[in-house]
Motif scaffolding. Sequence first.
Motif, short mmCIF file in Angstrom:
data_model
loop_
_atom_site.label_atom_id
_atom_site.label_comp_id
_atom_site.label_asym_id
_atom_site.label_seq_id
_atom_site.Cartn_x
_atom_site.Cartn_y
_atom_site.Cartn_z
N VAL A 87 0.82 -1.21 0.00
CA VAL A 87 0.00 0.00 0.00
C VAL A 87 0.85 1.26 0.00
O VAL A 87 0.54 2.25 -0.67
CB VAL A 87 -0.95 0.00 1.21
CG1 VAL A 87 -1.74 1.30 1.28
CG2 VAL A 87 -1.88 -1.21 1.17
N LEU A 88 1.92 1.27 0.76
CA LEU A 88 2.79 2.43 0.85
C LEU A 88 4.23 2.00 0.56
O LEU A 88 4.62 0.85 0.86
CB LEU A 88 2.70 3.06 2.24
CG LEU A 88 1.35 3.67 2.62
CD1 LEU A 88 1.38 4.14 4.08
CD2 LEU A 88 1.00 4.84 1.71
N PRO A 89 5.04 2.85 -0.04
CA PRO A 89 4.77 4.23 -0.46
C PRO A 89 3.95 4.34 -1.75
O PRO A 89 3.45 5.42 -2.09
CB PRO A 89 6.18 4.80 -0.66
CG PRO A 89 6.99 3.61 -1.07
CD PRO A 89 6.44 2.46 -0.31
N VAL A 90 3.80 3.24 -2.50
CA VAL A 90 2.91 3.24 -3.67
C VAL A 90 2.01 2.03 -3.56
O VAL A 90 2.35 1.02 -2.93
CB VAL A 90 3.70 3.20 -5.00
CG1 VAL A 90 4.56 4.44 -5.19
CG2 VAL A 90 4.55 1.95 -5.08
N LEU A 91 0.84 2.13 -4.18
CA LEU A 91 -0.03 0.98 -4.28
C LEU A 91 0.55 0.04 -5.33
O LEU A 91 0.69 0.40 -6.50
CB LEU A 91 -1.44 1.41 -4.70
CG LEU A 91 -2.21 2.31 -3.72
CD1 LEU A 91 -3.50 2.79 -4.36
CD2 LEU A 91 -2.49 1.56 -2.44
N SER A 92 0.90 -1.16 -4.94
CA SER A 92 1.52 -2.08 -5.88
C SER A 92 1.00 -3.49 -5.64
O SER A 92 0.53 -3.82 -4.55
CB SER A 92 3.04 -2.05 -5.76
OG SER A 92 3.46 -2.61 -4.54
N ALA B 124 -1.46 10.80 -6.18
CA ALA B 124 -2.06 11.48 -7.33
C ALA B 124 -3.58 11.45 -7.29
O ALA B 124 -4.24 12.25 -7.95
CB ALA B 124 -1.57 10.83 -8.63
N LEU B 125 -4.13 10.54 -6.48
CA LEU B 125 -5.59 10.47 -6.39
C LEU B 125 -6.19 11.75 -5.81
O LEU B 125 -7.35 12.08 -6.10
CB LEU B 125 -5.99 9.26 -5.53
CG LEU B 125 -5.59 7.88 -6.06
CD1 LEU B 125 -5.93 6.81 -5.04
CD2 LEU B 125 -6.31 7.60 -7.38
N THR C 180 -16.95 12.57 -9.81
CA THR C 180 -15.82 13.40 -10.20
C THR C 180 -14.96 12.65 -11.21
O THR C 180 -14.54 11.52 -10.97
CB THR C 180 -14.97 13.74 -8.98
OG1 THR C 180 -15.78 14.35 -8.00
CG2 THR C 180 -13.83 14.67 -9.36
N PRO C 181 -14.73 13.25 -12.40
CA PRO C 181 -13.96 12.55 -13.42
C PRO C 181 -12.51 12.41 -13.00
O PRO C 181 -11.92 13.32 -12.41
CB PRO C 181 -14.11 13.45 -14.65
CG PRO C 181 -14.38 14.81 -14.10
CD PRO C 181 -15.15 14.59 -12.85
N PHE C 182 -11.94 11.28 -13.34
CA PHE C 182 -10.53 11.04 -13.08
C PHE C 182 -9.77 11.05 -14.40
O PHE C 182 -10.24 10.53 -15.41
CB PHE C 182 -10.33 9.69 -12.38
CG PHE C 182 -10.58 9.73 -10.90
CD1 PHE C 182 -9.53 9.96 -10.03
CD2 PHE C 182 -11.85 9.53 -10.39
CE1 PHE C 182 -9.75 9.99 -8.64
CE2 PHE C 182 -12.09 9.57 -9.03
CZ PHE C 182 -11.03 9.79 -8.15
N THR C 183 -8.58 11.63 -14.36
CA THR C 183 -7.68 11.58 -15.51
C THR C 183 -6.73 10.41 -15.34
O THR C 183 -6.18 10.21 -14.26
CB THR C 183 -6.87 12.89 -15.62
OG1 THR C 183 -7.78 13.98 -15.77
CG2 THR C 183 -5.92 12.83 -16.81
N ILE C 184 -6.58 9.65 -16.41
CA ILE C 184 -5.68 8.49 -16.35
C ILE C 184 -4.34 8.88 -16.96
O ILE C 184 -4.27 9.35 -18.10
CB ILE C 184 -6.28 7.29 -17.09
CG1 ILE C 184 -7.57 6.85 -16.39
CG2 ILE C 184 -5.28 6.13 -17.14
CD1 ILE C 184 -8.24 5.68 -17.05
N ASP C 185 -3.31 8.70 -16.19
CA ASP C 185 -1.93 9.00 -16.64
C ASP C 185 -1.16 7.69 -16.61
O ASP C 185 -0.88 7.14 -15.55
CB ASP C 185 -1.31 10.04 -15.71
CG ASP C 185 0.09 10.45 -16.18
OD1 ASP C 185 0.50 10.00 -17.27
OD2 ASP C 185 0.76 11.21 -15.46
#
Length: 610
Positions: free
Chosen positions: A60-65, A98-99, A148-153
């Motif tokens: 979960v931390l530091p990134v969701l993986s 980024a969420l 709320t729209p999400f932008t996918i990067d």
Amino acid sequence: MKKLLIFIGIILAVVILTLAGGTLYLLYGDLSRFKPQLENAISDVTGREFRIAGTFDPEVLPVLSLVVEDFSLANADWSETAIQAQVGHLTAKVDPWALWSNTIRIEELQLRDVELLIETGPEQQSNLDFPRVAGTTTTDDPTAPPGTPFTIDLASAGVSKLRVVLRSHAAADTVIALDSLQASTDSAGNLKIAAAAAIDNHRIETKGLVGPLAALLEADAFTVDLAGSVAPETMPQLPYSVASRIAVADTMVHLDELAATIGSSDISGKVTIDNSAAMSLSGELRSRLIDLTEFATGDETPEPVATPPADPPADRILSDAPLDYSPLRKGRIDLTASIGELRTGEQDFTALELDVSLAEGKLSLDNRFAVSGGGSGKGTVQLNSATDPAELTVDMNISSLPIIQLAGSDAPAENVPAADLQVAITASGASPRALAASSNGKVHFDLGAGRLENRLLETVSGDLVARLFDALNPFAKKEPYSKLQCAYFDLQLTDGVGKLQNLVVQSKKLQILGEGTVDLNTEKLSITFNTKPRAGIGISADMFVTPFVRLAGTLAKPTVGLNKSGAALTTGGAIATGGLSILAQNVADRLTAEVDRCKDRNAPPPQQQQ
């Protein structure tokens, strides 16, 4: 007050310790113990067994993986194949911070060693239809405010060693083997891709842009701009490109600003497909050049391929099985196409125009074309399935069409015979046999002077015509070419019975006359040919053993043989008189064969012996 402050301090300490403990657990705790819960959840959602046989490592931390290895999904219970999907390795990393800015940033997404089966069953069921969890329902509230729209990067995504099998009970498997696929998004949100794959051993490499990705995921209007190369099996590699703006709405797909090339061929225009209950196709397509020679294998004499013994021929060629006209009654077509030049390798066509329309069960095909070096044609085919029975009309007019296939590809232009063809036929019926049996109209064929390459006749026309030509022309096996002066016939159709008349094939050495019938009701053939020598040909007994040849039998089982009366008169008389009857017959034949039927096409034929 002091006690209150102590209580608040205790609460804050508990919260801080809980957050710290939770963070430490998320950082260092073993989350893999949730694997059974995930397997059960996915199994419940899909209604199929989902199992992870290898590594399951979420963080979960530091990134969701997430790293998962060797997982599979069972196939539909009606399939004979147990597994629908199997993946050797999956890595996924998402930036959680980024969420907060409404962005789903995928740092990494990698798949490899993937096997996927997409199957259609005997009752048209699909293994992509997953049963829902018992008792679950979904509710869509149209008054609810949009989320709320999400932008996918997408920073980096890749797939390697993916194999997709498309299977249908009614056809052979189609195999798509993806060697590699790399994808990422650019600053404008478009998806940049580069891929190498094979479809049933046909290689394809591509790269370019598709997007914006958000529009693609929402089935909104997006653009495609791809380029690469294709290498069909046994064919040369060709560059290709395709660009279009695509809009998807419900059952409709609209391709606008379409521009595609492959090799030197091109196509452009717009197309709209509506796959609703009433299938609809409309569009305008244009091409400067379609070059079919670029798709040639380059091997004109392939090694023979062993084939299983053919089934015995049926008694009839024309089936009495009802034709399914329902798609014509439901669909709509409004399509026009134009091709500036069509290269086939033997015949080059120019100014091709095709109009296809279908409305209320009435199908109409209109075409026009010209031929490089001379010749043109136009025709109309109309099928009205709204009537009972359906009505068919065919009108065709071809003028001065060079038949290069008969003369050989190396023949000078002046040695290539040109053909005229007029067809005007009407018919009605619910099956091929009924249509043929009700046909009325006429066919006229006229082939001008030129050379015929004898060995090509079997290749172009098949074994039957080749055997018939050998029987009629005693020079066919001795000379590479036949120098044709003309050939023509008329076929009059009345209620399915075709009367063949005025059939003439004339060269400098021979004149062949013929007449007979083709009964499409019974499919019986009865056509008699008479071969006559012309001036300058010496007397030879083997020439006149078979002056009368008969094409008999049926369309399914035709036979080529002697006309009985002609064989008795010629062969028996020659034996009894020591060849004097051949001389007498030769003189008589030459008298009738001296008429030049190429100049005087309306000259009445002499009385034929039956």
